[in-house]
Design a protein around this motif. Structure first.
Motif, PDB file in Angstrom:
ATOM      1  N   ALA A  14       0.849  -1.190   0.000  1.00 55.41           N
ATOM      2  CA  ALA A  14       0.000   0.000   0.000  1.00 55.41           C
ATOM      3  C   ALA A  14       0.888   1.244   0.000  1.00 55.41           C
ATOM      4  O   ALA A  14       1.864   1.318   0.745  1.00 55.41           O
ATOM      5  CB  ALA A  14      -0.910   0.003   1.216  1.00 55.41           C
ATOM      6  N   PRO A  15       0.575   2.257  -0.810  1.00 52.14           N
ATOM      7  CA  PRO A  15       1.442   3.441  -0.929  1.00 52.14           C
ATOM      8  C   PRO A  15       1.214   4.480   0.168  1.00 52.14           C
ATOM      9  O   PRO A  15       1.460   5.668  -0.030  1.00 52.14           O
ATOM     10  CB  PRO A  15       1.052   3.989  -2.300  1.00 52.14           C
ATOM     11  CG  PRO A  15      -0.401   3.656  -2.434  1.00 52.14           C
ATOM     12  CD  PRO A  15      -0.565   2.299  -1.759  1.00 52.14           C
ATOM     13  N   ILE A  16       0.774   4.049   1.347  1.00 51.35           N
ATOM     14  CA  ILE A  16       0.406   4.970   2.431  1.00 51.35           C
ATOM     15  C   ILE A  16       1.666   5.496   3.129  1.00 51.35           C
ATOM     16  O   ILE A  16       2.502   4.704   3.581  1.00 51.35           O
ATOM     17  CB  ILE A  16      -0.488   4.252   3.452  1.00 51.35           C
ATOM     18  CG1 ILE A  16      -1.773   3.763   2.784  1.00 51.35           C
ATOM     19  CG2 ILE A  16      -0.824   5.171   4.623  1.00 51.35           C
ATOM     20  CD1 ILE A  16      -2.533   2.733   3.599  1.00 51.35           C
ATOM     21  N   VAL A  17       1.786   6.819   3.207  1.00 52.75           N
ATOM     22  CA  VAL A  17       2.888   7.420   3.966  1.00 52.75           C
ATOM     23  C   VAL A  17       2.410   7.959   5.308  1.00 52.75           C
ATOM     24  O   VAL A  17       3.205   8.144   6.220  1.00 52.75           O
ATOM     25  CB  VAL A  17       3.597   8.527   3.156  1.00 52.75           C
ATOM     26  CG1 VAL A  17       4.284   7.938   1.942  1.00 52.75           C
ATOM     27  CG2 VAL A  17       2.639   9.631   2.753  1.00 52.75           C
ATOM     28  N   GLU A  18       1.108   8.198   5.441  1.00 53.41           N
ATOM     29  CA  GLU A  18       0.550   8.601   6.735  1.00 53.41           C
ATOM     30  C   GLU A  18      -0.942   8.320   6.754  1.00 53.41           C
ATOM     31  O   GLU A  18      -1.646   8.551   5.768  1.00 53.41           O
ATOM     32  CB  GLU A  18       0.788  10.083   7.026  1.00 53.41           C
ATOM     33  CG  GLU A  18       0.290  10.513   8.404  1.00 53.41           C
ATOM     34  CD  GLU A  18       0.611  11.943   8.773  1.00 53.41           C
ATOM     35  OE1 GLU A  18       0.307  12.355   9.912  1.00 53.41           O
ATOM     36  OE2 GLU A  18       1.168  12.665   7.918  1.00 53.41           O
ATOM     37  N   ALA A  19      -1.423   7.791   7.881  1.00 53.87           N
ATOM     38  CA  ALA A  19      -2.852   7.590   8.113  1.00 53.87           C
ATOM     39  C   ALA A  19      -3.174   8.145   9.487  1.00 53.87           C
ATOM     40  O   ALA A  19      -2.398   7.963  10.438  1.00 53.87           O
ATOM     41  CB  ALA A  19      -3.206   6.105   8.044  1.00 53.87           C
ATOM     42  N   LEU A  20      -4.314   8.825   9.595  1.00 57.52           N
ATOM     43  CA  LEU A  20      -4.626   9.427  10.890  1.00 57.52           C
ATOM     44  C   LEU A  20      -6.125   9.432  11.159  1.00 57.52           C
ATOM     45  O   LEU A  20      -6.952   9.469  10.246  1.00 57.52           O
ATOM     46  CB  LEU A  20      -4.062  10.845  10.990  1.00 57.52           C
ATOM     47  CG  LEU A  20      -4.597  11.941  10.074  1.00 57.52           C
ATOM     48  CD1 LEU A  20      -5.842  12.612  10.632  1.00 57.52           C
ATOM     49  CD2 LEU A  20      -3.514  12.988   9.826  1.00 57.52           C
ATOM     50  N   ILE A  21      -6.440   9.390  12.448  1.00 62.13           N
ATOM     51  CA  ILE A  21      -7.792   9.545  12.967  1.00 62.13           C
ATOM     52  C   ILE A  21      -7.827  10.841  13.757  1.00 62.13           C
ATOM     53  O   ILE A  21      -6.937  11.101  14.578  1.00 62.13           O
ATOM     54  CB  ILE A  21      -8.179   8.354  13.864  1.00 62.13           C
ATOM     55  CG1 ILE A  21      -8.315   7.070  13.026  1.00 62.13           C
ATOM     56  CG2 ILE A  21      -9.476   8.633  14.621  1.00 62.13           C
ATOM     57  CD1 ILE A  21      -8.492   5.811  13.864  1.00 62.13           C
ATOM     58  N   ASP A  22      -8.854  11.654  13.508  1.00 62.05           N
ATOM     59  CA  ASP A  22      -8.936  12.968  14.137  1.00 62.05           C
ATOM     60  C   ASP A  22     -10.321  13.174  14.731  1.00 62.05           C
ATOM     61  O   ASP A  22     -11.326  12.950  14.051  1.00 62.05           O
ATOM     62  CB  ASP A  22      -8.644  14.059  13.099  1.00 62.05           C
ATOM     63  CG  ASP A  22      -8.752  15.456  13.684  1.00 62.05           C
ATOM     64  OD1 ASP A  22      -7.858  15.847  14.448  1.00 62.05           O
ATOM     65  OD2 ASP A  22      -9.738  16.165  13.377  1.00 62.05           O
ATOM     66  N   LEU A  23     -10.369  13.579  16.003  1.00 63.99           N
ATOM     67  CA  LEU A  23     -11.627  13.897  16.670  1.00 63.99           C
ATOM     68  C   LEU A  23     -11.566  15.337  17.176  1.00 63.99           C
ATOM     69  O   LEU A  23     -10.633  15.695  17.917  1.00 63.99           O
ATOM     70  CB  LEU A  23     -11.897  12.957  17.845  1.00 63.99           C
ATOM     71  CG  LEU A  23     -12.337  11.528  17.500  1.00 63.99           C
ATOM     72  CD1 LEU A  23     -11.138  10.650  17.170  1.00 63.99           C
ATOM     73  CD2 LEU A  23     -13.117  10.899  18.652  1.00 63.99           C
ATOM     74  N   ARG A  24     -12.519  16.148  16.772  1.00 59.47           N
ATOM     75  CA  ARG A  24     -12.636  17.509  17.284  1.00 59.47           C
ATOM     76  C   ARG A  24     -13.656  17.501  18.415  1.00 59.47           C
ATOM     77  O   ARG A  24     -14.698  16.831  18.312  1.00 59.47           O
ATOM     78  CB  ARG A  24     -13.074  18.473  16.182  1.00 59.47           C
ATOM     79  CG  ARG A  24     -12.132  18.485  14.985  1.00 59.47           C
ATOM     80  CD  ARG A  24     -10.752  18.991  15.336  1.00 59.47           C
ATOM     81  NE  ARG A  24      -9.813  18.817  14.249  1.00 59.47           N
ATOM     82  CZ  ARG A  24      -9.634  19.699  13.270  1.00 59.47           C
ATOM     83  NH1 ARG A  24     -10.338  20.823  13.269  1.00 59.47           N
ATOM     84  NH2 ARG A  24      -8.752  19.458  12.312  1.00 59.47           N
ATOM     85  N   VAL A  25     -13.380  18.270  19.466  1.00 56.02           N
ATOM     86  CA  VAL A  25     -14.194  18.161  20.672  1.00 56.02           C
ATOM     87  C   VAL A  25     -14.513  19.529  21.260  1.00 56.02           C
ATOM     88  O   VAL A  25     -13.851  20.531  20.975  1.00 56.02           O
ATOM     89  CB  VAL A  25     -13.471  17.313  21.747  1.00 56.02           C
ATOM     90  CG1 VAL A  25     -13.093  15.942  21.220  1.00 56.02           C
ATOM     91  CG2 VAL A  25     -12.241  18.038  22.284  1.00 56.02           C
ATOM     92  N   ASP A  26     -15.551  19.537  22.097  1.00 56.43           N
ATOM     93  CA  ASP A  26     -15.815  20.633  23.025  1.00 56.43           C
ATOM     94  C   ASP A  26     -15.453  20.129  24.414  1.00 56.43           C
ATOM     95  O   ASP A  26     -15.958  19.084  24.853  1.00 56.43           O
ATOM     96  CB  ASP A  26     -17.292  21.034  23.003  1.00 56.43           C
ATOM     97  CG  ASP A  26     -17.684  21.781  21.735  1.00 56.43           C
ATOM     98  OD1 ASP A  26     -16.782  22.346  21.075  1.00 56.43           O
ATOM     99  OD2 ASP A  26     -18.885  21.784  21.402  1.00 56.43           O
ATOM    100  N   LEU A  27     -14.557  20.845  25.085  1.00 52.61           N
ATOM    101  CA  LEU A  27     -14.139  20.454  26.420  1.00 52.61           C
ATOM    102  C   LEU A  27     -14.954  21.181  27.481  1.00 52.61           C
ATOM    103  O   LEU A  27     -15.585  22.199  27.211  1.00 52.61           O
ATOM    104  CB  LEU A  27     -12.648  20.753  26.614  1.00 52.61           C
ATOM    105  CG  LEU A  27     -11.675  20.002  25.703  1.00 52.61           C
ATOM    106  CD1 LEU A  27     -10.238  20.416  26.010  1.00 52.61           C
ATOM    107  CD2 LEU A  27     -11.840  18.493  25.848  1.00 52.61           C
ATOM    108  N   GLU A  28     -14.924  20.638  28.690  1.00 55.79           N
ATOM    109  CA  GLU A  28     -15.607  21.262  29.815  1.00 55.79           C
ATOM    110  C   GLU A  28     -15.045  22.673  30.027  1.00 55.79           C
ATOM    111  O   GLU A  28     -13.830  22.882  29.947  1.00 55.79           O
ATOM    112  CB  GLU A  28     -15.379  20.407  31.060  1.00 55.79           C
ATOM    113  CG  GLU A  28     -16.150  20.829  32.272  1.00 55.79           C
ATOM    114  CD  GLU A  28     -15.922  19.871  33.430  1.00 55.79           C
ATOM    115  OE1 GLU A  28     -15.025  20.152  34.244  1.00 55.79           O
ATOM    116  OE2 GLU A  28     -16.621  18.841  33.485  1.00 55.79           O
ATOM    117  N   PRO A  29     -15.897  23.667  30.268  1.00 52.47           N
ATOM    118  CA  PRO A  29     -15.399  25.033  30.499  1.00 52.47           C
ATOM    119  C   PRO A  29     -14.337  25.070  31.597  1.00 52.47           C
ATOM    120  O   PRO A  29     -14.451  24.376  32.612  1.00 52.47           O
ATOM    121  CB  PRO A  29     -16.658  25.799  30.913  1.00 52.47           C
ATOM    122  CG  PRO A  29     -17.781  25.048  30.285  1.00 52.47           C
ATOM    123  CD  PRO A  29     -17.379  23.599  30.322  1.00 52.47           C
ATOM    124  N   GLY A  30     -13.314  25.871  31.365  1.00 53.74           N
ATOM    125  CA  GLY A  30     -12.242  25.986  32.340  1.00 53.74           C
ATOM    126  C   GLY A  30     -11.067  25.071  32.075  1.00 53.74           C
ATOM    127  O   GLY A  30     -10.032  25.173  32.751  1.00 53.74           O
TER     128      GLY A  30
END
Length: 247
Positions: A14-30
Motif C-alpha cells: 500500500a502506498p500509504i505514507v501517513e494515516a490518521l484519525i482525528d476527533l474535534r471536541v468541546d471540552l468542559e469550560p475551564g
C-alpha cells in the motif's frame, strides 16, 4: 468511481505514507493546557517524546495610542515514539493519532488510537465530539506522459498544452450518510514528461456529529468513513496501476 467492495488488500505494498484519525471536541469550560500537561507521565514508554504545540495570538490595545502585539500560546502536546512514526496530539480542540510509514492496518490504527484516546480522556473532560475525521496520504510513482494509464481521477488539459506538474483539490460528498471528503492530487513540476515522479494522493473524509452523540458512537462512525475513503482511493486508480501495486 464505480469500483465496488470488497477492495483488494494491498498489505505492505500500500502506498500509504501517513494515516490518521482525528476527533474535534468541546471540552468542559475551564479546561486549560495544564490539564493536557498531566498526560506526559501517563503515556509511558509507548510515546516517550513530547513537543508543545503553539498557537499565535494577535492582540490590539486601543487608547491614546494604538498598539499591537503577538505571542505564542500552548494549545496542545504532541507525543511521539522513538522512531517518530507514531504520533498522538492532545489539543484543547481535539485529539489526533497518526501512523506514518510503515503503515500496519486500519484495525491496528484504530486500536492504538482508542488506547491513546483513553489517556486523553484521563487528562480532560470531553463534553462532546463535534467531528470525526479519517485521512490517508498516499505517494505514487507515476509517469506524467499519460496519466490516464494510472489515474481515473486526474487533471485534464487541452491538446495544445503539456502537463508538467499539478495541484488539484476536489471536494466530494456522500450526502445520504452525512459524509464529506476531499481528494488532493499533487505532483511537482518537471520539464521532462518521460520521468516518473512522486504523486501525492491525499484523501481526507469526515462527518459532523449532533450535540447529543455519545462518545462511543463517534468511534463507530469510523467504519462508514473508512468505506468512503476506500471508495475514493480505489475509484481513483486504473486497473493497470492497481495491478502494479499488487505486484
Amino acid at each position: 468511481m464505480n469500483r465496488k467492495p470488497p477492495y483488494p488488500h494491498l498489505g505492505s505494498k500500500a502506498p500509504i505514507v501517513e494515516a490518521l484519525i482525528d476527533l474535534r471536541v468541546d471540552l468542559e469550560p475551564g479546561t486549560a493546557f495544564a490539564h493536557l500537561d498531566q498526560a506526559r507521565e501517563r503515556l509511558g514508554a509507548g510515546l516517550p517524546r513530547s513537543r508543545t504545540l503553539l498557537q499565535g495570538e494577535f492582540q490590539f490595545a486601543l487608547g491614546g495610542t494604538v498598539a499591537a502585539s503577538s505571542q505564542q500560546v500552548p494549545r496542545g502536546l504532541m507525543f511521539l515514539n522513538d522512531q517518530e512514526n507514531r504520533v498522538a496530539q492532545f489539543r484543547l480542540d481535539g485529539f489526533t493519532y497518526s501512523q506514518l510509514a510503515p503503515y500496519d492496518s486500519f484495525a491496528n490504527l484504530r486500536s492504538e488510537a482508542e488506547a491513546y484516546w483513553a489517556r486523553y480522556l484521563d487528562a480532560v473532560s470531553v463534553e462532546r465530539v463535534t467531528r470525526v475525521g479519517l485521512r490517508y496520504i498516499n505517494r505514487l510513482n507515476l509517469g506524467m506522459e499519460d496519466l490516464a494509464i494510472s489515474l481515473r481521477t486526474r487533471p485534464l488539459l487541452g491538446p495544445a498544452a503539456s502537463l508538467v506538474g499539478f495541484e488539484l483539490t476536489m471536494p466530494v460528498l456522500r450526502p445520504e450518510a452525512d459524509l464529506v471528503g476531499r481528494i488532493r492530487l499533487v505532483a511537482d513540476a518537471s520539464s521532462d514528461p518521460q520521468v516518473r515522479r512522486s504523486v501525492t494522493l491525499d484523501i481526507d473524509v469526515s462527518t459532523s456529529l449532533p450535540e447529543d452523540t455519545e462518545l462511543v458512537v463517534a468511534w463507530e462512525r469510523l467504519s462508514a468513513l473508512r468505506e468512503f475513503k476506500n471508495e475514493l482511493f480505489f475509484g481513483s486508480l486504473t486497473e493497470s496501476l492497481l495491478k502494479e501495486l499488487q505486484g
